[in-house]
Design an enzyme around this catalytic site. Structure first.
Site, mmCIF file in Angstrom:
data_model
loop_
_atom_site.group_PDB
_atom_site.id
_atom_site.type_symbol
_atom_site.label_atom_id
_atom_site.label_comp_id
_atom_site.label_asym_id
_atom_site.label_seq_id
_atom_site.Cartn_x
_atom_site.Cartn_y
_atom_site.Cartn_z
ATOM 1 N N GLY A 648 0.858 -1.371 -0.009
ATOM 2 C CA GLY A 648 0.083 -0.041 0.076
ATOM 3 C C GLY A 648 0.891 1.256 0.090
ATOM 4 N N ALA A 649 0.123 2.329 0.320
ATOM 5 C CA ALA A 649 0.943 3.596 0.224
ATOM 6 C C ALA A 649 2.075 3.547 1.551
ATOM 7 C CB ALA A 649 0.014 4.729 0.494
ATOM 8 N N ASP A 781 -15.161 -4.172 8.463
ATOM 9 C CA ASP A 781 -14.840 -4.407 7.233
ATOM 10 C C ASP A 781 -14.979 -5.487 6.896
ATOM 11 O OD1 ASP A 781 -14.249 -3.748 4.802
ATOM 12 O OD2 ASP A 781 -12.292 -3.182 5.170
#
Length: 972
Positions: A648-649, A781
Site C-alpha cells: 500500500g501507500a 470491514d
C-alpha cells in the site's frame, strides 16, 4: 532519590532531572514554585505593613426600605471618633452595572445614611468601607442585597383563564399572565416546542413578557406555554389554548361558551382584505371540555359535546361502536337527542355504554373525536371521602393536598380556599351550614365548574369567603395533575390558610378540608425577600502577622506535598511502562472495534483498535519506546523476509520464513507486516495498536492468528499466519468457468465447488465472527477480500492493515473520517455512523452473497452515490441464481433494517451447521450461472419493496430456527 530511567541525581539536581524526563509536567511544577515564592514574599512584605494602624471595619450592616426609591443603611463601630477618617458607601444595581452614585461621607462618627434616587422595585447591592487618610487601604463590610419594596416571586394572576379566542388576520399581543417583581424573564413554547426570537417566522415576535402576532393565522392556533422566572422563587409554567376564529365569516358553528382573558389588554390592527384568506377546514373549538372518558352511573343525563367551526358550516354525524344507524337499537329512542354539535342521552342505562364518535366534515376536511361512555349500575351513595391531612411548608417550597374518595363512584372535584386569614381555622367547622344549600343543584347538574358552584353558593353576593383554585396551573413534567390532587408551587405566607376539596355526584356531595401552615426555612437561604437583608460575611485581608506566617507555612507544605506526589506518580508510571502485562486489562462491557485509516481505500486499517486513535505530526516517524514482551518477541536473526505479497501507500506485507516460531528448529512460512520508509506516526501507532489487540484477542482456527513480533532494535514487524490461497474473493473467482473462447485452448485445473463447499466457507467465517463478538470486537470491514484461504482450505478472517490502494474507489466513499466500504455497510453505519456487532451481521450477509456468486460484486449497477437512497428506500440484493430459498432467507434476515431483528452470529453458526449436515457432496453448482449480478439487478430491484420483506421458506426446509439459543463454543 532516583527516578526510573533517569540518571541518579542529588537533591539539588531534582528539578533538572524531572524536567529532562517529564517535560509535560515541568509547567505545573514551575507554577507551584511561583505560588510558593509569592506566598513567602507576601509574608515578608506584610510584616512591614502590619506596623501601620488600620481602620476598623463597620459591623452589622443592615438595610431598611423607607419607600420605593429609598433605602436607609445602618452599621456599628465607626472610626473611633477620629475626624480625619471617612466612610464610603458603594451601591450597585444587581446584574446591571452602576445603579446609584458612590457616596463619600466625611467624619468617622457616621453610622447611618439614606440612599435615594433608586429605581422602584429593583434590587441593589450595598457595601460600606471605613478609611484613614494616611492609610493606603480601607476596611469594608460584605455586600448585602436590598430593594425599596419586597421582591415578588412569579405568581399566577387570579383572573387567569386557560382558553383564548382571537380573530383571524389581526395583530394581537398576548402577555404572560404572571405577576412578579423584578419583572420576570419569559420563555414561550408552542405544543411543547421552544419558540425563540431567532425563528425564521417573522410573523411572531416577543417582548419582555408578551408574544406578539403581526397577523394571526389559523396555523398559529395551539397550546402555548409561558415559563416565567426571576431571581426569587421557582419558575412557573402557564398553559393556555389559542383558538383562531374568522369573525368575517357568516358561518359560525354552534359551540360551548368560550372563556378568554378578561383582564389582559390586547393590541389589534386593521385586517388586510387584499391578502388571500386561509382555508377554513373544520376544527374543534373547546377541546378542554372534550374528555375522552365518561364514566357515569345509570339514570343520569349524558352530554357529549363536539363544538366545531368551519367554512362552509361543517356537518356532524354520530356513530356508536362503528355503527352509523345505532339509534334504531336504542330502548326508547326519544331519550336520545341531537342539538347542533351536542348529543344528549337522558336517563342513561347500562345498554347505553359504548364508544360514541362525532364525525365533523366539510369540503375541506374531516375531523373526529371519540367518547368512551361507561354506564354502570351503582349504589345511590354520595362520595365517601378520607380525611385530608394538614400540611406544613416552608417559604418558596412546593407542596400538595390529596383528596381521596373511598367508594366506587367517580365524582367531580372542585378545589377552593378561603379569602383572608382571620379565624380561618374556625371556618372549617362552619362550612356544613353554608354548603347544604348546594345539594339540590348539585344533584341536578353534578358537572358544575368551580365558578358556577360559587355563584350558586353566594347567590351573586359581591363579598365571597371562598375562591376557586383553577387546576390549569397545576402542571408538572409528566403532564397535568389528577383532579383529586392540588399542587402549590413557590409557597408564600399569603398562601397560608384552609383549603377545601368538594366532591359530588348525582346523589349528593361531600367535602374535606385541611390547613396549610407556612413557616420560615430552617436554613437561611440567599437574600430574595424584603429587608432586613442577610449579612454576607466580611471578606477582609488578614490583619494579624501570626495569621500570615501560618498561611505561608501551610502553603509551602502544600507545594512540597504536591511535588512529592508528582514524583511518586512519575515513578509508578515508569514502572508500569517497563513491565507491561501480557494482556490488556479489559473490565466491563467495553467494545473494541476496528479503525479505518483516513486515506484508506482497501481494507487496510488495523483489524482491531481501541476507541481513541493516536494522532501526531505527519512528517516523520517518532521514536517510540515499545516495551519488551518476552512471550511474543521473536529474534530478528531467526526471521528471513522474502517477496512482497501485499503493498500500500505506507506499508506492505511480505512472505517470510521463521525458524522455531511454531516448533523448535522447524522453519515455518509466515506473513510479515511492516512499514515503508515514508510511513508516518499514525501508521506506526496503528500497527502497534493492532499488535496489542491481537495479543489480547487470543487464538481461533478461523482468525489469522498472531505468531510473534519484532519490536526491539529495528523497525516493528508483526508476524502472522500465512494463507497459501490468498483472499476468498480471488479464490472464488479462480473457480469460475472460463469464457467460451478459452474452453477450447485451456484445461481447467480448478477443483469443482459444491453447495456444501460454499456453505462450509460461510460456516467457518460465521464461527470466526462469533468468536470476535464474544470478545466484544467489531470488525467493520467484513468482506470476501478480507477472508484468507489456507492450504487446507480453512477460512481465516484477516485484514492486512497497512496494504492499501489509494486509487481504488469501488469499495469506499470519501468522508471526513476516511474512505468507507459503502456496499458492505449496514444502513445505521452509513446514515448514523453507528458500528455494532449487528452491523457486522449485515456485512456477513453481503459476504455470503459473494460466496454464492463465486466472488460477484454486490450492487454492480448501483453507483456509490446512490447507495444511500437505494438502501433507505428498502431495496436489497436479489437472490443469486442456484441459491436455495433457505439460504436467501438467511440473507434477508441479515439485511433487516432494524439491527435488533437481525440474527446473531451464534444463530448463524447453528443455522449453517444444520444446512451442511443435510447437504450432499453431489449438490454441484451450475457454474454457468454464477458471477456478478446481471446489469438489470438495479432496475428490477427498483420494483422490489424489501422493507419488512421476509423470504418465504421452500417446502424442503431442512431446519427450524429455535426461539432461544445457547452461546456457541469456541476453540481457544
Amino acid at each position: 532519590m532516583s527516578l526510573p530511567r533517569c540518571p541518579r541525581t542529588r537533591t539539588v539536581m531534582f528539578s533538572r532531572t524531572l524536567t529532562r524526563c517529564y517535560p509535560q509536567r515541568t509547567l505545573w511544577i514551575a507554577i507551584l514554585c511561583v505560588i510558593c515564592s509569592w506566598t513567602l514574599s507576601t509574608a515578608g512584605a506584610t510584616t512591614i505593613r502590619d506596623k501601620e494602624v488600620k481602620p476598623d471595619a463597620p459591623q452589622d450592616l443592615t438595610a431598611i426600605p423607607v419607600k420605593a426609591e429609598a433605602i436607609v443603611l445602618t452599621w456599628k463601630k465607626p472610626l473611633k471618633g477620629q475626624t480625619d477618617g471617612y466612610i464610603v458607601v458603594y451601591c450597585l444595581k444587581r446584574n446591571k452595572g452602576n445603579g446609584c452614585e458612590r457616596q463619600k461621607i466625611e467624619g468617622g462618627n457616621v453610622t447611618e445614611v439614606e440612599v435615594t434616587n433608586l429605581y422602584a422595585n429593583h434590587t441593589y447591592q450595598f457595601q460600606v468601607q471605613s478609611w484613614y487618610s494616611d492609610h493606603p487601604k480601607g476596611a469594608s463590610t460584605g455586600y448585602i442585597e436590598a430593594s425599596g419594596t419586597p421582591p415578588i416571586p412569579p405568581t399566577l394572576r387570579r383572573n387567569f383563564k386557560g382558553l383564548v379566542e382571537k380573530s383571524l388576520g389581526f395583530e394581537h399581543k398576548i402577555p404572560c399572565p404572571v405577576k412578579a417583581d423584578p419583572r420576570p424573564y419569559t420563555r414561550w413554547l408552542k405544543n411543547g416546542t421552544d419558540l425563540t426570537p431567532n425563528d425564521p417566522d417573522d410573523n411572531v415576535s416577543f417582548t419582555k413578557t408578551s408574544i406578539v402576532f403581526k397577523r394571526l393565522r389559523f396555523s398559529d392556533a395551539g397550546l402555548y406555554t409561558c415559563v416565567a422566572s426571576n431571581f426569587f422563587g421557582q419558575p412557573i409554567h402557564v398553559n393556555f389554548t389559542l383558538i383562531v376564529v374568522d369573525t368575517h365569516s357568516e358561518s359560525y358553528a354552534e359551540s360551548s361558551v368560550l372563556e378568554s382573558f378578561s383582564s389582559l389588554e390586547l393590541e389589534t390592527g386593521p385586517y388586510n382584505e387584499t391578502e388571500e384568506e386561509e382555508t377554513h377546514f373544520p376544527r374543534f373549538t373547546d377541546t378542554e371540555r372534550m374528555e375522552p372518558e365518561k364514566p357515569l352511573p345509570s339514570n343520569t343525563k349524558v352530554r357529549l359535546e363536539c363544538g366545531a367551526r368551519g367554512t362552509p358550516t361543517p356537518n356532524i354525524t354520530w356513530i356508536k361502536d362503528g355503527v352509523q344507524k345505532w339509534k334504531i337499537n336504542v330502548i326508547r329512542p326519544t331519550r336520545v337527542e341531537e342539538k347542533g354539535f351536542v348529543l344528549i342521552i337522558r336517563r342513561a342505562i347500562v345498554r347505553d355504554t359504548g364508544k360514541y364518535t362525532c364525525i365533523v366534515s366539510n369540503q375541506y376536511g374531516t375531523i373526529e373525536h371519540t367518547y368512551d361512555v361507561k354506564i354502570r349500575e351503582r349504589l345511590p351513595v354520595k362520595p365517601i371521602m378520607s380525611p385530608m391531612k394538614n400540611v406544613t411548608a416552608t417559604v418558596g417550597s412546593n407542596t400538595s393536598f390529596v383528596c381521596r374518595v373511598v367508594n366506587d363512584l367517580t365524582p367531580h372535584f372542585a378545589w377552593m380556599r378561603f379569602n383572608g386569614t382571620n379565624n380561618t381555622k374556625q371556618r372549617l367547622t362552619d362550612i356544613d351550614d353554608h354548603i347544604s344549600i348546594l345539594q339540590q343543584r348539585w344533584v341536578e347538574e353534578p358537572m358544575l365548574t368551580c365558578d358556577e358552584f360559587l355563584d350558586v353558593f353566594y347567590q351573586n353576593q359581591s363579598k365571597r369567603m371562598l375562591e376557586c383554585l383553577h387546576l390549569i396551573q397545576l402542571e408538572t413534567q409528566g403532564g397535568m395533575e389528577e383532579a383529586n390532587q392540588l399542587k402549590l408551587y413557590n409557597v408564600q405566607y399569603e398562601d397560608e390558610g384552609p383549603y377545601l376539596c368538594v366532591a359530588g355526584n348525582f346523589y349528593g356531595m361531600s367535602w374535606e378540608g385541611a390547613y396549610l401552615d407556612v413557616v420560615e426555612p430552617t436554613t437561611q437561604a440567599p437574600v430574595r425577600t424584603n429587608p432586613p437583608a442577610v449579612y454576607i460575611p466580611n471578606n477582609m485581608q488578614p490583619t494579624s502577622k501570626t495569621q500570615l506566617i501560618i498561611f505561608s507555612v501551610v502553603g509551602f507544605v502544600v507545594v512540597l506535598i504536591l511535588v512529592t506526589c508528582i514524583a511518586i506518580l512519575c515513578k509508578q508510571t515508569q514502572v508500569r511502562h517497563r513491565r507491561p502485562s501480557d494482556k490488556p486489562d479489559i473490565s466491563g462491557p467495553k467494545h473494541l472495534y476496528r479503525q479505518t485509516s483516513v486515506d484508506s481505500t482497501q481494507s487496510i486499517a488495523p483489524l482491531f483498535g481501541g476507541r481513541n486513535r493516536l494522532t501526531s505530526s505527519l512528517t516523520v516517524i517518532s521514536e517510540y519506546d515499545i516495551p519488551l514482551d518476552p512471550e511474543w518477541e521473536f529474534p530478528r536473526d531467526r526471521l528471513t523476509v522474502g517477496k512482497t505479497i501485499g503493498e500500500g501507500a505506507f506499508g506492505k506485507v511480505v512472505i517470510g520464513e521463521a525458524v522455531g516460531i511454531v516448533c523448535q528448529e522447524k522453519t515455518s512460512t509466515v506473513a510479515v507486516k511492516m512499514l515503508k520508509a515514508n510511513a508516518m506516526d499514525r501508521e506506526f501507532s496503528d500497527l502497534i495498536s493492532e499488535l496489542a489487540m491481537m495479543k489480547m484477542i487470543g487464538k481461533n482456527p478461523n482468525i489469522i492468528n498472531l505468531l510473534g513480533c519484532c519490536t526491539q532494535e529495528g523497525p516493528p514487524y508483526v508476524i502472522v499466519e500465512f494463507a497459501h490461497h490468498g483472499n476468498l474473493r480471488d479464490f472464488l473467482r479462480s473457480r469460475r468457468p472460463p469464457e467460451e473462447y478459452e474452453k477450447s485452448i485451456l484445461l481447467t485445473t480448478s477443483q469443482t465447488l459444491t453447495n456444501k463447499d460454499l456453505m462450509s466457507m460461510a460456516y467457518q467465517v460465521a464461527r470466526g465472527m462469533d468468536f470476535l463478538a464474544s470478545k466484544k470486537c467489531i470488525h467493520r470491514d467484513l468482506a470476501a477480500r478480507n477472508v484468507l484461504v489456507t492450504e487446507d482450505f480453512e477460512m481465516k478472517i484477516c485484514d492486512f492493515g497497512l496494504a492499501r490502494d489509494i486509487h481504488y474507489i469501488d469499495f469506499y466513499r470519501k468522508t471526513t473520517d476516511g474512505r468507507l466500504p459503502v456496499k458492505w455497510m449496514a444502513p445505521e453505519a452509513l446514515f448514523d455512523r453507528m458500528f455494532t456487532t449487528q452491523s457486522d451481521v449485515w456485512s456477513f450477509g453481503i459476504l455470503l452473497w459473494e460466496i454464492m456468486t463465486l466472488g460477484g460484486t454486490p450492487y454492480p449497477s448501483v453507483p456509490v452515490e446512490q447507495m444511500f437512497d437505494y438502501l433507505r428506500s428498502g431495496k436489497r440484493l436479489e437472490k443469486p441464481q442456484n441459491t436455495s430459498l433457505e439460504i436467501y432467507h438467511i440473507l434477508c434476515e441479515c439485511w433487516r433494517t432494524s439491527p435488533g431483528q437481525r440474527p446473531t452470529f451464534c444463530e448463524l453458526v447453528e443455522d449453517l451447521d444444520r444446512i451442511i449436515s443435510v447437504s450432499s457432496n453431489q449438490d454441484y453448482l451450475d457454474l454457468e450461472a454464477v458471477g456478478d449480478a446481471p446489469v438489470k439487478t438495479f432496475q428490477e430491484s427498483e420494483r422490489m419493496a424489501f422493507m419488512g420483506f421476509r423470504a418465504p421458506l421452500s417446502p424442503q426446509v431442512y431446519y427450524k430456527v429455535p426461539q432461544t439459543r445457547d452461546c456457541c463454543p469456541y476453540a481457544n
